[in-house]
Design an enzyme around this catalytic site. Sequence first.
Site, PDB file in Angstrom:
ATOM      1  N   ASP A  42      -1.405   1.726 -11.089  1.00 51.39           N
ATOM      2  CA  ASP A  42      -0.557   1.828  -9.899  1.00 51.39           C
ATOM      3  C   ASP A  42      -0.874   3.104  -9.119  1.00 51.39           C
ATOM      4  O   ASP A  42      -1.285   4.111  -9.695  1.00 51.39           O
ATOM      5  CB  ASP A  42       0.917   1.822 -10.346  1.00 51.39           C
ATOM      6  CG  ASP A  42       1.862   1.584  -9.178  1.00 51.39           C
ATOM      7  OD1 ASP A  42       1.404   1.094  -8.124  1.00 51.39           O
ATOM      8  OD2 ASP A  42       3.063   1.889  -9.313  1.00 51.39           O
ATOM      9  N   ARG A  46      -0.668   4.835  -2.416  1.00 50.39           N
ATOM     10  CA  ARG A  46      -0.221   6.215  -2.163  1.00 50.39           C
ATOM     11  C   ARG A  46      -1.407   7.176  -2.095  1.00 50.39           C
ATOM     12  O   ARG A  46      -1.433   8.107  -1.315  1.00 50.39           O
ATOM     13  CB  ARG A  46       0.785   6.650  -3.243  1.00 50.39           C
ATOM     14  CG  ARG A  46       2.206   6.250  -2.897  1.00 50.39           C
ATOM     15  CD  ARG A  46       3.087   6.264  -4.103  1.00 50.39           C
ATOM     16  NE  ARG A  46       2.823   5.104  -4.950  1.00 50.39           N
ATOM     17  CZ  ARG A  46       3.304   4.941  -6.165  1.00 50.39           C
ATOM     18  NH1 ARG A  46       4.065   5.885  -6.686  1.00 50.39           N
ATOM     19  NH2 ARG A  46       3.035   3.864  -6.855  1.00 50.39           N
ATOM     20  N   ARG A  55      -5.099   1.484   2.941  1.00 50.19           N
ATOM     21  CA  ARG A  55      -4.785   1.204   1.528  1.00 50.19           C
ATOM     22  C   ARG A  55      -6.007   0.686   0.758  1.00 50.19           C
ATOM     23  O   ARG A  55      -6.172   0.950  -0.427  1.00 50.19           O
ATOM     24  CB  ARG A  55      -3.671   0.157   1.438  1.00 50.19           C
ATOM     25  CG  ARG A  55      -2.336   0.589   2.008  1.00 50.19           C
ATOM     26  CD  ARG A  55      -1.335  -0.575   1.950  1.00 50.19           C
ATOM     27  NE  ARG A  55      -1.156  -1.052   0.598  1.00 50.19           N
ATOM     28  CZ  ARG A  55      -0.383  -0.473  -0.314  1.00 50.19           C
ATOM     29  NH1 ARG A  55       0.301   0.601  -0.001  1.00 50.19           N
ATOM     30  NH2 ARG A  55      -0.277  -0.978  -1.515  1.00 50.19           N
ATOM     31  N   ASN A  90       1.866  -9.796  -5.941  1.00 55.17           N
ATOM     32  CA  ASN A  90       0.902  -9.200  -4.998  1.00 55.17           C
ATOM     33  C   ASN A  90       0.428 -10.183  -3.918  1.00 55.17           C
ATOM     34  O   ASN A  90      -0.090  -9.763  -2.880  1.00 55.17           O
ATOM     35  CB  ASN A  90      -0.318  -8.635  -5.734  1.00 55.17           C
ATOM     36  CG  ASN A  90      -0.046  -7.352  -6.499  1.00 55.17           C
ATOM     37  OD1 ASN A  90      -0.740  -7.018  -7.454  1.00 55.17           O
ATOM     38  ND2 ASN A  90       0.983  -6.616  -6.086  1.00 55.17           N
ATOM     39  N   GLU A 229       3.715   1.296 -27.666  1.00 56.79           N
ATOM     40  CA  GLU A 229       4.063   2.663 -27.269  1.00 56.79           C
ATOM     41  C   GLU A 229       3.859   2.765 -25.761  1.00 56.79           C
ATOM     42  O   GLU A 229       2.875   2.238 -25.224  1.00 56.79           O
ATOM     43  CB  GLU A 229       3.145   3.666 -27.988  1.00 56.79           C
ATOM     44  CG  GLU A 229       3.341   3.710 -29.482  1.00 56.79           C
ATOM     45  CD  GLU A 229       4.733   4.213 -29.870  1.00 56.79           C
ATOM     46  OE1 GLU A 229       5.241   5.132 -29.203  1.00 56.79           O
ATOM     47  OE2 GLU A 229       5.308   3.662 -30.836  1.00 56.79           O
TER      48      GLU A 229
END
Length: 262
Positions: A42, A46, A55, A90, A229
């Site tokens: 991810d 940004r 993007r 998406n 985990e």
Amino acid sequence: MVFTRKRKRKFLNSDRKNPGHDLMETAVDVKNVPTHVAIIMDGNGRWAKQRLMNRVRGHEQGAKTVREIVTVCREIGVQYLTLYAFSTENWQRSPAEVSALMHLLKKFLVSERDLMMKNQIRLNAIGQIGRLPEDVQSELAHTMDMTRENSAMVLNLALSYGSRAELTRMVKRIAAKVRDGSIDVDAVSEDMISDHLYTRLIPDPDLLIRTSGEMRISNFLLWQIAYSELFITQTLWPDFTRDEFLQIIRNYQLRDRRFGRV
Ligand code: FPP
């Protein structure tokens, strides 16, 4: 670089002879490498926004990170690497971004074939593959076919993947078998459920990493991560490096996995 067991040990211990070698790499315990690492990649958008770029540039840079992380996983002996490359949600992005992502994926499949063959990496895909454009499906099928005998590592791409859709498909498949009498309802078990998921031949992830700091799972492997985990890093995916990955592996190795026991 391809690593035999002996060479890998030498590489991981090499700081004694080479003090400049990255310390985190030397700290990885080759006997306790997670068998299956899953990653929510991810932060591409940004990363691009911070640089006033489109993007798509973030996704392009993200594809370079994919190469780096696949390589380090192969080097340290991760056997399964699952990457969340495109979710069912998406599809709702702009047609231009979806098309750029599909183009990038196709390009990756073609450009990384040699690396996969050289490093004995088998490509697999999970998700609603039939929704992908025909040309992507055909490159995917070709790469999967070409790499099918490779046995050192599985690179598992989640494409048009959504965990709820996967679970719904599983329920329908099991229900149909109960209805036609091929299985008894009392025979439904956790193993049977796992066996009806896209991931049926893949062990559950030992470690789930998410980049870019969001504290959510985003419909990824909901059944399979019951005892994984979790590690969430603030780093945006295009900035994620092999060194940070190795630090996370080191952190994983220090954890006490109890699977609900004391
Ligand atoms: C999430 O970042 C990333 C994606 C939706 C796509 C991931 C794709 C790649 C890393 C490149 C192509 C993949 C392969 C396997 C070659 P985002 O766009 O949601 O970022 P944001 O949250 O900052 O907007």
